[in-house]
Design an enzyme around this catalytic site. Structure first.
Site, PDB file in Angstrom:
ATOM      1  N   ASP A 102       0.834  -1.194   0.000  1.00 29.95           N
ATOM      2  CA  ASP A 102       0.000   0.000   0.000  1.00 29.95           C
ATOM      3  C   ASP A 102       0.876   1.254   0.000  1.00 29.95           C
ATOM      4  O   ASP A 102       2.036   1.210   0.419  1.00 29.95           O
ATOM      5  CB  ASP A 102      -0.883   0.034   1.256  1.00 29.95           C
ATOM      6  CG  ASP A 102      -1.873  -1.126   1.288  1.00 29.95           C
ATOM      7  OD1 ASP A 102      -2.157  -1.691   0.217  1.00 29.95           O
ATOM      8  OD2 ASP A 102      -2.348  -1.445   2.392  1.00 29.95           O
ATOM      9  N   LYS A 103       0.269   2.375  -0.391  1.00 31.19           N
ATOM     10  CA  LYS A 103       0.988   3.655  -0.388  1.00 31.19           C
ATOM     11  C   LYS A 103       1.537   3.966   1.011  1.00 31.19           C
ATOM     12  O   LYS A 103       2.609   4.545   1.170  1.00 31.19           O
ATOM     13  CB  LYS A 103       0.011   4.739  -0.855  1.00 31.19           C
ATOM     14  CG  LYS A 103       0.595   6.097  -1.082  1.00 31.19           C
ATOM     15  CD  LYS A 103      -0.439   6.992  -1.742  1.00 31.19           C
ATOM     16  CE  LYS A 103      -0.029   8.435  -1.671  1.00 31.19           C
ATOM     17  NZ  LYS A 103      -1.020   9.341  -2.272  1.00 31.19           N
TER      18      LYS A 103
END
Ligand code: URA
Length: 233
Positions: A102-103
């Site tokens: 994920d970011k």
């Protein structure tokens, strides 16, 4: 293959730059200086640059320590991607991330141009472990550990493969080991127990640990020996 293409592929330089090196007499084919880029190679020749063997690598494998805020994609209109962090170091290769973080997650991302290898290490059938250090907003409980071992059923009914949540000295941290890669998997697994994830760092793929001397955003090329360690269970 033409000699200038061979040299440009092997050295990751443009065809024009390869021709310049060849014309300067820096390239030898089977012990003879060859100044012509359009010479055709059969593939069995020994090509030397500046007396060193030049073996064209079929594929490239990069270990990157993904920083916060960077997306696991090849291109993105808004955000910096993991491929952007290579800053054009491999202009003649199409590298992509093998798996996603994920970011808001950090840690080990593998970048490669070997699609078959990426598929192999991500396939749940292969049971290649990925290990994460997860920081929670509530202490890890035995209920979570047991649930992970049995296979968590997510809010949408998806039944996951057995996983591990191993306690650490910090009650708010756990080492989580997965063998599959469902979207936002760890956050959703802890969500089932009403626990939030504050930080998530991938430390290991297969038997290969993230080189912790790599600062966030830094990367290194992997040797074939290291690549093989990723594919081991
Ligand atoms: N699980 C998540 O929720 N996020 C990641 O980045 C990786 C695994």
């Amino acid at each position: 293959m033409r000699l200038d293409k061979y040299v440009s592929d092997a050295m990751q330089i443009s065809r024009t730059d390869a021709r310049k090196l060849i014309a300067k007499g820096l390239v030898q084919v089977d012990g003879q200086v060859c100044k012509k880029g359009d010479v055709q190679l059969k593939g069995t020749e020994k090509v030397l640059f500046d007396q060193q063997t030049m073996e064209r690598e079929e594929f490239v494998y990069i270990m990157l320590n993904k920083p916060l805020g960077v997306v696991s994609a090849s291109t993105d209109k808004r955000d910096t991607t993991v491929v952007d962090l290579l800053q054009g170091s491999f202009p003649r290769r199409t590298l992509f991330p093998a798996g996603r973080l994920d970011k808001t997650s950090t840690g080990f991302i593998l970048l490669t141009d070997n699609g078959e290898f990426a598929h192999k290490i991500l396939s749940p059938k292969r049971h290649i472990e990925k290990e994460y250090l997860v920081t929670l907003d509530t202490p890890l409980t035995p209920e979570m550990q047991q649930g992970f071992e049995q296979g968590v059923v997510l809010a949408d009914g998806t039944k996951l493969a057995p996983a591990k949540a191993i306690p650490t000295q910090d009650p708010f941290q756990a080492r989580v080991i997965l063998t599959q890669g469902v979207y936002h998997q760890i956050k959703r697994m802890f969500g089932v127990y009403n626990a939030g994830v504050n930080a998530l760092h991938r430390m290991r793929m297969g038997n290969l640990f993230l080189d912790e001397t790599l600062q966030p955003g830094e990367w290194k090329k992997l040797s074939l020996h290291e690549v093989q360690q990723i594919a081991q269970r």
